[in-house]
Design an enzyme around this catalytic site. Structure first.
Site, PDB file in Angstrom:
ATOM      1  N   GLY A 314       0.818  -1.213   0.000  1.00 30.05           N
ATOM      2  CA  GLY A 314       0.000   0.000   0.000  1.00 30.05           C
ATOM      3  C   GLY A 314       0.843   1.251   0.000  1.00 30.05           C
ATOM      4  N   ARG A 317       2.256   1.823  -3.414  1.00 27.91           N
ATOM      5  CA  ARG A 317       1.235   2.396  -4.302  1.00 27.91           C
ATOM      6  C   ARG A 317       1.038   3.885  -4.025  1.00 27.91           C
ATOM      7  NH1 ARG A 317      -1.345  -2.085  -2.888  1.00 27.91           N
ATOM      8  NH2 ARG A 317      -3.001  -1.020  -1.739  1.00 27.91           N
ATOM      9  N   ASP A 884      25.506   7.107  16.377  1.00 31.00           N
ATOM     10  CA  ASP A 884      24.718   7.850  17.360  1.00 31.00           C
ATOM     11  C   ASP A 884      24.535   7.037  18.639  1.00 31.00           C
ATOM     12  OD1 ASP A 884      22.824   5.978  16.187  1.00 31.00           O
ATOM     13  OD2 ASP A 884      21.265   7.148  17.178  1.00 31.00           O
ATOM     14  N   CYS A1135      20.517 -14.016 -12.412  1.00 33.72           N
ATOM     15  CA  CYS A1135      19.511 -14.309 -11.381  1.00 33.72           C
ATOM     16  C   CYS A1135      18.280 -14.957 -12.006  1.00 33.72           C
ATOM     17  CB  CYS A1135      19.175 -13.041 -10.591  1.00 33.72           C
ATOM     18  SG  CYS A1135      18.380 -13.422  -9.010  1.00 33.72           S
ATOM     19  N   HIS A1260      24.549 -10.596  -9.068  1.00 36.76           N
ATOM     20  CA  HIS A1260      24.143  -9.437  -9.866  1.00 36.76           C
ATOM     21  C   HIS A1260      25.299  -8.464 -10.119  1.00 36.76           C
ATOM     22  CE1 HIS A1260      19.681  -9.830  -9.816  1.00 36.76           C
ATOM     23  NE2 HIS A1260      19.867 -10.427  -8.650  1.00 36.76           N
ATOM     24  N   GLU A1262      25.397  -6.283 -12.478  1.00 32.41           N
ATOM     25  CA  GLU A1262      24.820  -5.012 -12.952  1.00 32.41           C
ATOM     26  C   GLU A1262      24.406  -4.090 -11.804  1.00 32.41           C
ATOM     27  OE1 GLU A1262      21.109  -7.360 -12.089  1.00 32.41           O
ATOM     28  OE2 GLU A1262      23.213  -7.747 -12.549  1.00 32.41           O
TER      29      GLU A1262
END
Length: 1295
Positions: A314, A317, A884, A1135, A1260, A1262
């Site tokens: 959600g 989106r 921190d 992959c 990967h 790339e």
């Protein structure tokens, strides 16, 4: 007709053992379990022999099958009848793409064969309950019962509520029956409105009103009028938040009015393909930054995996639906839960106070919830880069006296950043007659009433309604929708999207009225035009369900053909369901029954509904001073390092992809030993610049049990001290999201909420120059239940989670906690100014106390001075490390820095006062910087110039070795080996991994952490990293074409195109739909690359559905076979592309010995930064790299090499076809986890053909071709990482 086809085993051996253990613990005498997948094909015509063989082969996926004799009682778990699972829709897509049009639908179940002693009917019900999720699944007792999955029910009609006949009572009854959560004044409002309209309301209209006007959607408490202790207050909560924008509007482009806020970004080269030519290129323009943080607390308490998954979905989106369409980029996540109580690993502070039946345990939430959130992000293709995790559950003496405080209703936080074009920040005008569209998946009877359910305290609603209000996820569908949105915004001025919203709480009943109302229009809709998978749904269920992965859009009628073309190419379903009208009226027609379920003026639905007034009283917490009688520093260190809030979070980190996009500059994992301690997340703004974006989190909720305002101030302060680690510049560049969680109505909490909002909105943020342009509230953070004869309540502390976002000027300057052992000095910046308060600290919690005085922001000017000084020091590269001070105090800050640096620490805390316990464990703001010894004086002088002279204390230094020593005036306060502390800190993550994943893998990883001799990641190169071997070929001006191939669900194509582009190729976007539709052929391409991701959501095996759509389509099969047989071509599979191409062996010459790639040995998606070596092989892409050893991004769930037998493995090796192997940090080929993340034999992770023209690999390259995208790298690397050589080799080979 239905056909049944057996599939592969569904559970690994260790999963079966865990299930058996669960049955034994429940006193269910189950002796043996076998589980396998079963497929059900709903056919509209018989299959001939050839088609039957094709279907059989299509459904052969996963690990190789072994013969198994079925024994025991069958329990068949399938999706709920009347629903269509995401698996089904994708598998059916694959079947149709393979030409099997006789299949109306494929569905899958799991057949459990249970061998048990005599069990009663009730015990069998318990067994069944353990095996399925009642929200989404059902249990049958025979395979043929699955025919019920394909029964089509008749549509149900709308029903009306007899208000005119029965009066107000009819609305009261409907309110309870439908779970509407309407207040008394809202019932009065509806009675008056419908009486005025002269008709009875339909159930759908009441439901729609309840969702659109729920606390979840309307934020009534934040917009309410307030009376506190009898005095009316001048501002609402929301007005105080908006005050931050009125005071500091700098750099904000959009606030409070859209799905996400937007701030100014950097001018960079955004990289995407041209709509007409498919050619990728850079487009120089501002990449403005959008930010959003959501919570999904209620669904996660009921069903953690789908709850957390749809929470992430959600929020993604929301980002995509900002302005006229935007691009989500990177995510953050957070969890607050009650005590874990890990079986066999219970901690001294963890008491069991009970819980309601309808919600799951904190342990269940933290086992399943993070997996759901991570799985959605992984499959969508968004890296999850920072987060927080807190456990709290205790009986405390707080504002309201002694009571239970904790997170039985959890916090599940999902947020992130994205980018948006300047001319798309503001939404467009909805023209009259514009087409109103739902983009995305079909309506399903799930997630009903989520908005209203989320607005109630847990225990106020019916348990069945609670379950009905949880949604389910299909991230691959959302990816397809986002690809459509991307194609739209990439068109610039020609973007067909006028207006867009996501579909969330309330479903279309909230989204469509919001869309037309925000656009100043009304809407005329047809119910039956809405895509639906369940014909038997009522109008209420179709209009109000919360099926996920949907957006609502307005598109001008003349732009509809373009929009249709984009959707078809991406295979994203959509439906035109209405038209925009001049009159602000909402009408919904039902063709099936030829009636009008909705016919309302919009102002009845969204108009001036009653405004809330909160009349509340202040309560002050007294607290009790910390009883320190039995606390020793040694015991305190051990306990605090075991508190989940403090302890290592690896189990939450490695399940999430952190490299997709190729634009991640700083993830959680720090340094050569990959320790999860980063203070903030940083992404690059593009693939061609060092500008970027940063995110951090601050949250100190337990402090609210003593001081509401201090807790809120500390959340802001912590977010600031975290994000200060990177180069931002002006503090006004930092924008905050504030997520407020409270138990509204609980004594003292409302007034406390007002105090907290005022503290940050009216005071702290304006004083610092910070803006809060976005946020969310969840006001029902309480659970109620009956425990024996006692009514119990668990109330969460008032919880403010601050997420900070900022533009970054140079991502290369980001600091980490990794200590260096060169001549150095450690300096504490104590913004607590010596207060050293211990109230509501981790120390207090692990001794079951609260304390009295908590930390606070002691001096706003010094906090601002700290930030400004840090920015100067970061830009000047004067600091070696920064971390921190937060949960666990200075002790934990130093320990985590030592873990990251794999070194010792020698510090003296005499300057911090005589109270060593308070000095080490207070959680006041501040942190530790490491500087070169020669820079110490200059750094201290600069800090003094920014007003920090009284805050800076020299502590000591980091040293090579394994000792962690704290002294005071040279007397030992605490001394331990760093390795011992590291193991203590890691034990929580170890135990969680043992429970959740393959325990053998968890044990191996824990053992590796205890190895002090581990040299960490390291690099050995057999070539010159700075030599551009492609330069002479680029200089000719010729750019060979590479087909950047993707299928639905692939998510790594853009960074792949960029890597080839840099090496001198013309990268062309090629979707499988282009090939299947005959729009593009492979004849014009010199190279082909199949990219990573989740094609078809890994349905029918990772990459296997994609491969079979090629193998079973004659024309496309011929295209690929011709390409692979053509001389002077190159191909790469990475992959998911590797998995796919490994299944094309019959088309690729010299690949006969290639293995298959199956489920990882850990049985988990693995995101790691792994060390590999380049082996001697024919691979043309790896020429000149043999013998090199370097880290690379790994992100997969099915990467384990599977061979037929030992002879197959020997032949693969002897032919020299292995191109890459996993090695450990000592450089030895390994099968040990996690150095080998998937358990492949002999570390194999890439293979090539005999002629070397086709290479496939699981890692990967790339994603890490730029140095800045590597989680760790040697300091002397320039712009290009060693992995750029692969792509330059490709260019060189083509001449």
């Amino acid at each position: 007709m239905m056909e049944i086809l057996r599939g592969s085993p569904a559970l690994s051996a260790f999963r079966i053992n865990k299930l058996l253990a669960r049955f034994q613990a429940a006193n269910l005498q189950v002796h043996n379990i076998y589980a396998e997948y079963v497929h059900f094909a709903d056919l509209n015509a018989p299959l001939n022999d050839s088609e039957q063989a094709q279907l059989t082969r299509l459904l052969q996926y996963g690990p190789a099958l072994s013969s198994h004799t079925l024994a025991g009682k069958l329990l068949l778990v399938t999706p709920r009848p009347g629903t269509i699972s995401p698996w089904s829709s994708k598998a059916t897509d694959i079947a149709h793409n393979c030409g099997l049009q006789q299949i109306d639908r494929l569905e899958r179940g799991v057949a459990y064969y249970i061998e048990a002693s005599t069990l009663t009917a009730e015990q069998w019900r318990q067994v069944a309950a353990e095996l399925h999720d009642r929200m989404m699944e059902t249990v049958f007792s025979s395979l043929t019962d699955a025919e019920k999955l394909f029964i089509h029910h008749q549509p149900a009609p709308v029903s009306s509520v007899d208000l005119l006949g029965e009066g107000r009572q009819a609305l009261i009854d409907a309110n309870l029956r439908l779970g509407l959560a309407l207040a008394e004044d809202e019932i009065d409002y509806l009675q008056e409105a419908f009486t005025k309209l002269g008709r009875n309301p339909n159930d759908i209209e009441l439901y729609m009103f309840a969702q659109a006007n729920s606390e979840h959607c309307r934020h009534k408490i934040f917009n309410a009028d307030w009376i506190i202790d009898g005095k009316p207050q001048p501002k609402s909560l929301f007005k105080m938040i908006k005050n931050t924008f009125e005071t500091t509007p700098d750099y904000v482009l959009s606030a409070y009015k859209d799905n996400a806020a937007v701030m100014e970004g950097s001018a960079v080269g955004r990289y995407f393909a041209d709509h007409n030519t498919g050619r990728y290129d850079f487009h120089q323009e501002p990449a403005h930054i959008l930010m959003k943080v959501e919570t999904h607390n209620h669904p996660t308490a009921i069903s953690p995996w789908p709850g957390a998954a749809t929470g992430s979905g959600g929020e993604i989106r929301d980002e995509g639906a900002t302005g006229r369409g935007a691009k989500p980029k990177a995510g953050l996540v957070g969890f607050s839960v009650s005590n874990l109580r890990i079986p066999g690993f219970e901690q001294p502070w963890e008491e069991d106070f009970g819980k309601p039946e309808r919600i799951v345990t904190a342990l269940d939430i933290m086992t399943e919830g993070p997996l759901g959130g991570a799985a959605f992000n992984n499959e969508f293709g968004r890296p999850a880069l920072t987060g927080y995790f807190r456990t709290y559950e205790e009986k405390v003496n707080s504002h309201n006296g002694e009571e239970l405080r904790g997170y039985h209703k959890p916090i599940m936080l999902a947020g992130g950043i994205g980018n948006i074009r300047a001319d798309h920040v503001q939404k467009g005008e909805i023209v009259v007659g514009a087409k109103l569209i739902v983009l995305g998946g079909p309506a399903m009877n799930i997630g009903l009433g989520g908005g209203a359910a989320s607005s109630m305290a847990s225990g106020q609603s019916d348990a069945d309604l609670d379950f009905a209000s949880v949604q389910r996820d299909n991230p691959e569908m959302e990816r397809r929708c986002q690809e459509v949105i991307d194609r739209c915004w990439q068109l610039g001025d020609a973007n067909p999207i006028l207006f867009i919203h996501d579909v969330g709480a309330g479903g279309l009943s909230n989204a469509m009225p919001e869309l037309v109302s925000d656009g100043g229009r009304g809407g005329k809709f047809e119910l039956r035009d809405i895509l639906s998978d369940e014909p038997g749904m009522s109008p209420l269920e179709i209009w109000c369900n919360e099926s996920q992965e949907r957006y609502v859009l307005a598109v001008a009628a003349d732009q509809l053909p373009l929009f249709d073309e984009l959707c078809k190419r991406e295979r994203a379903p959509y439906a035109v369901i209405g038209d925009a009208t001049e009159e602000q009226h909402l009408s919904l027609h039902d063709n099936h029954f030829d009636n009008q379920p909705i016919d309302l003026p919009l102002d009845v639905l969204l108009g001036k509904t009653p405004k809330m007034t909160r009349d509340v009283q202040t309560l002050k917490a007294k607290g009790d001073a910390l009883n320190r009688a039995d606390i020793t520093i040694a015991d305190a260190v051990n306990r605090v390092l075991h508190l989940p809030t403090v302890a290592e979070k690896t189990f939450l980190v490695t399940i999430g992809d952190r490299t997709v996009t190729g634009m991640v500059a700083r993830d959680q994992m720090v340094g050569p030993w990959q320790v999860p301690v980063a203070d903030c997340a940083v992404t690059t703004a593009s693939l061609d610049s060092y500008y970027g974006e940063a995110m951090s989190i601050g949250e100190r909720a337990p402090v609210a049990l003593l001081d509401f305002a201090a807790s809120a101030r500390l959340a802001v302060g912590e977010a600031l001290t975290n994000i200060a680690a990177t180069q931002i510049g002006d503090i006004k560049r930092i924008k905050l999201s504030a997520n407020w969680m409270a138990a509204a109505g609980h004594p003292g909490e409302d007034a406390g909420l007002y105090d907290a909002v005022k503290a940050v909105g009216e005071e702290l943020c304006p004083q610092l120059g910070l803006t809060i342009p976005v946020g969310k509230d969840s006001m029902s953070m309480k659970t109620r239940w009956q425990e024996g004869n006692e009514q119990r309540e668990m109330t969460s502390p008032l919880s403010l989670v601050i997420s900070a976002f900022a533009r970054v000027e140079d991502v290369r300057h980001t600091l980490t906690p990794q200590l260096s052992t060169e001549d150095n000095a450690l300096l504490l910046i104590d913004l607590g100014k010596g207060h050293n308060a211990l109230g509501a600290t981790a120390l207090a919690q692990v001794y079951r106390q609260l304390g009295d005085k908590p930390a606070d922001v002691r001096d706003v000017a010094q906090l601002k001075g700290f930030y400004d000084a840090m920015q100067v020091l970061v830009a000047a590269r004067k600091l070696l490390a920064w971390h921190d001070r937060s949960d666990g105090g200075l002790l934990v800050t130093l320990a985590e820095m030592a873990f990251a640096g794999h070194c010792g620490v020698q510090v003296d805390i005499a300057a911090l006062g005589d109270d060593h316990l308070a000095a080490l464990f207070n959680e006041e703001l501040g942190g530790v910087i490491q500087v070169r010894a020669e820079d110490r004086d200059a750094v201290e002088t600069l800090l003094a110039q920014y007003g920090l002279a009284d805050c800076v204390h020299y502590l000591g230094q980091a040293l090579a070795g394994d000792r962690f020593v704290i002294t005071a005036n040279d007397r030992t306060v605490f001394s331990e080996s760093r390795t011992t502390l590291r193991v203590w800190w890691a034990e929580t993550t170890w135990q969680m991994q043992r429970l959740r994943d393959n325990p053998q893998c968890a044990d191996q990883e824990h053992e590796a952490k205890a190895n002090d001799a581990d040299p960490g990641l390291n690099v050995k190169l057999s070539f010159d990293i700075n030599e551009d071997i492609a330069a002479p070929y680029i200089a000719t001006g010729a750019r060979p074409k590479v087909a950047v191939l993707r299928e639905q669900g692939v998510n790594s194509h853009v960074e792949m195109a960029a890597a080839f582009h840099r090496a001198g190729f013309d990268a062309i976007d090629v979707h499988m739909s282009d090939l299947l539709g005959g729009r593009i052929g492979l004849g014009n391409f010199h190279a082909l690359v199949a990219c990573g991701g989740f094609s078809y959501g890994d349905v029918l095996g990772a990459g296997e559905g994609w491969a079979k759509s090629i193998l079973f389509n004659h024309r496309v099969r011929d295209e690929f076979e011709t390409f692979f047989h053509r001389p002077q071509t190159l191909a790469l599979g990475v992959c998911n592309g590797c998995q796919m191409m490994s299944n094309l062996r019959e088309l690729i010459p010299g690949s006969e010995l290639w293995p298959r790639f199956v489920r990882n040995h850990s049985d988990r998606f693995e995101a790691r930064f792994s060390l590999v070596e380049v082996t001697q092989s024919p691979s043309l892409l790896l020429q000149g790299m043999v013998g090199s050893q370097m880290p690379i991004a790994v992100s997969h769930g099915e990467g384990r090499v599977e061979v037929r037998d030992d002879a197959h493995l020997a032949a693969l090796e002897s032919k020299g076809l292995v191109a890459l192997r996993y090695v450990d940090n000592f450089g030895k080929v390994t099968e040990t986890y996690p150095a080998n993340p998937n358990g492949s034999p002999n570390g194999i992770t890439a293979v090539t053909t005999e002629n070397g023209r086709v290479t496939i690999m699981m890692p990967h390259p790339e994603r890490v071709f730029r140095t800045v995208a590597n989680s760790w790298h040697p300091e002397n690397w320039g712009e290009d990482s060693p992995w750029m050589r692969i792509f330059r080799n490709a260019r060189k080979q083509l001449g």
